[in-house]
Every structure is written in structure tokens, then in C-alpha cells.
Scaffold this motif. Sequence first.
Motif, short mmCIF file in Angstrom:
data_model
loop_
_atom_site.label_atom_id
_atom_site.label_comp_id
_atom_site.label_asym_id
_atom_site.label_seq_id
_atom_site.Cartn_x
_atom_site.Cartn_y
_atom_site.Cartn_z
N ALA A 122 45.00 62.77 -14.85
CA ALA A 122 44.50 61.40 -14.73
C ALA A 122 44.76 60.61 -16.01
CB ALA A 122 43.01 61.41 -14.40
N THR A 123 44.56 61.23 -17.16
CA THR A 123 44.80 60.51 -18.41
C THR A 123 46.28 60.24 -18.63
OG1 THR A 123 44.80 62.57 -19.66
CG2 THR A 123 42.73 61.39 -19.54
N VAL A 124 47.14 61.18 -18.25
CA VAL A 124 48.58 60.97 -18.40
C VAL A 124 49.07 59.90 -17.43
CG1 VAL A 124 50.84 62.07 -18.15
CG2 VAL A 124 49.02 63.24 -19.37
N ILE A 125 48.59 59.93 -16.19
CA ILE A 125 48.96 58.89 -15.22
C ILE A 125 48.50 57.52 -15.72
CG2 ILE A 125 48.45 58.01 -12.90
CD1 ILE A 125 48.44 60.95 -11.97
N TYR B 182 31.80 54.89 -17.65
CA TYR B 182 32.91 54.08 -18.16
C TYR B 182 32.39 52.89 -18.97
CZ TYR B 182 36.74 50.82 -18.39
OH TYR B 182 37.68 49.94 -18.86
N ALA B 183 31.39 52.21 -18.45
CA ALA B 183 30.84 51.05 -19.16
C ALA B 183 30.24 51.45 -20.50
CB ALA B 183 29.78 50.36 -18.29
N ILE B 184 29.51 52.55 -20.54
CA ILE B 184 28.95 53.03 -21.80
C ILE B 184 30.06 53.40 -22.77
CG2 ILE B 184 27.62 54.89 -22.86
CD1 ILE B 184 25.88 54.85 -20.28
N GLY B 185 31.09 54.09 -22.29
CA GLY B 185 32.22 54.44 -23.14
C GLY B 185 32.93 53.22 -23.68
N HIS B 186 33.06 52.20 -22.85
CA HIS B 186 33.70 50.96 -23.29
C HIS B 186 32.90 50.29 -24.39
CE1 HIS B 186 36.26 47.46 -22.94
NE2 HIS B 186 35.18 46.70 -22.88
N VAL B 187 31.58 50.27 -24.26
CA VAL B 187 30.73 49.66 -25.27
C VAL B 187 30.76 50.47 -26.57
CG1 VAL B 187 28.33 49.13 -25.86
CG2 VAL B 187 29.24 48.49 -23.63
N VAL B 188 30.72 51.79 -26.45
CA VAL B 188 30.71 52.65 -27.64
C VAL B 188 32.02 52.55 -28.40
CG1 VAL B 188 30.67 55.07 -28.40
CG2 VAL B 188 28.98 54.25 -26.77
N LEU B 189 33.13 52.42 -27.68
CA LEU B 189 34.43 52.36 -28.35
C LEU B 189 34.79 50.97 -28.83
CD1 LEU B 189 36.53 54.78 -26.14
CD2 LEU B 189 35.68 55.16 -28.45
N ILE C 235 40.73 52.11 -20.12
CA ILE C 235 41.01 51.50 -18.82
C ILE C 235 42.16 52.23 -18.13
CG2 ILE C 235 42.54 49.72 -19.76
CD1 ILE C 235 40.10 49.17 -16.88
N GLY C 236 43.13 52.71 -18.89
CA GLY C 236 44.24 53.46 -18.30
C GLY C 236 43.77 54.77 -17.69
N THR C 237 42.84 55.43 -18.37
CA THR C 237 42.30 56.67 -17.83
C THR C 237 41.52 56.40 -16.55
OG1 THR C 237 42.18 57.62 -20.04
CG2 THR C 237 40.83 58.65 -18.35
N LEU C 238 40.78 55.31 -16.50
CA LEU C 238 40.06 54.94 -15.29
C LEU C 238 41.03 54.67 -14.15
CD1 LEU C 238 37.39 54.16 -13.86
CD2 LEU C 238 37.78 51.85 -14.67
N VAL C 239 42.10 53.95 -14.43
CA VAL C 239 43.10 53.66 -13.41
C VAL C 239 43.76 54.95 -12.93
CG1 VAL C 239 45.34 52.53 -13.00
CG2 VAL C 239 43.51 51.30 -14.16
N GLY C 240 44.07 55.85 -13.86
CA GLY C 240 44.67 57.13 -13.48
C GLY C 240 43.74 57.95 -12.60
N ALA C 241 42.46 57.97 -12.91
CA ALA C 241 41.49 58.71 -12.08
C ALA C 241 41.36 58.07 -10.71
CB ALA C 241 40.14 58.75 -12.77
N LEU C 242 41.37 56.75 -10.65
CA LEU C 242 41.29 56.07 -9.35
C LEU C 242 42.55 56.32 -8.52
CD1 LEU C 242 39.64 52.68 -10.38
CD2 LEU C 242 38.59 54.60 -9.17
N ILE C 243 43.70 56.35 -9.15
CA ILE C 243 44.95 56.65 -8.42
C ILE C 243 44.89 58.06 -7.87
CG2 ILE C 243 47.41 57.11 -8.72
CD1 ILE C 243 47.47 54.70 -10.65
#
Length: 113
Positions: free
Chosen positions: A82-85, A5-12, A98-106
Amino acid sequence: MLAVYAIGHVVLQPYQARRYAYAIGGNEQAARLSGVNVPLYKTAVYSVAGLLSGLAGVLLTARLNSAQPVAGLMYELDAIAATVIGGTSLLGGEGKLIGTLVGALIMGCCGMA
């Protein structure tokens, strides 16, 4: 997961790369007419997706202690859910990491996966 997630955040973070990815996802022809090098960006996106899919396969194999061709069957639906949630539109052009991360955690915390 947090490292990816951190790498994706930096790349994007570069505004242009993120904008081009959204443009191609929303309307490839319009992106091409706007001057976006669509084949280059599509190749980059598919390459990163392949790399992360390979990483997921290695982690699943390590978790199960065996490599079976049907071990990850139907996991793609969990990823889409997870991405839709998390608030990503299935029609393209909208969504945040961040939304995808939250959806996966949910999904992981509530026993949906």
C-alpha cells in the motif's frame, strides 16, 4: 481508519518533527551529525508504531471474533504494498501520508488485499 489518518496528519504537521523523521529514515548517521537527537525521535517513532500495531491487533481480533497468533500473518506485505502503490520510496526519505492512504484505498477497493 480516517481518525488514525487525521491524527497522523495533525502530528506530522510540525515541520521539524517530519523533517527529522525523514532525515533519520534517509541516513541515520547524517541526521546524528546534523544535530538531530536520533535516539529520542527513533523511540517516539517506534512507540507510535507499536501503539498503532496494537490498535490493528485489537481491530483484527474484533473482526475475526477470535484471537489467534497467526491471524495477521503476512499482513505486513499488504502494508508495504500500500505504501509503495501510494508513492513512498523503499529507499527512504520520500513519501506522503496521503499517498499511503490512497494506496490502501486502491488495494481495498480493487480486491488486492
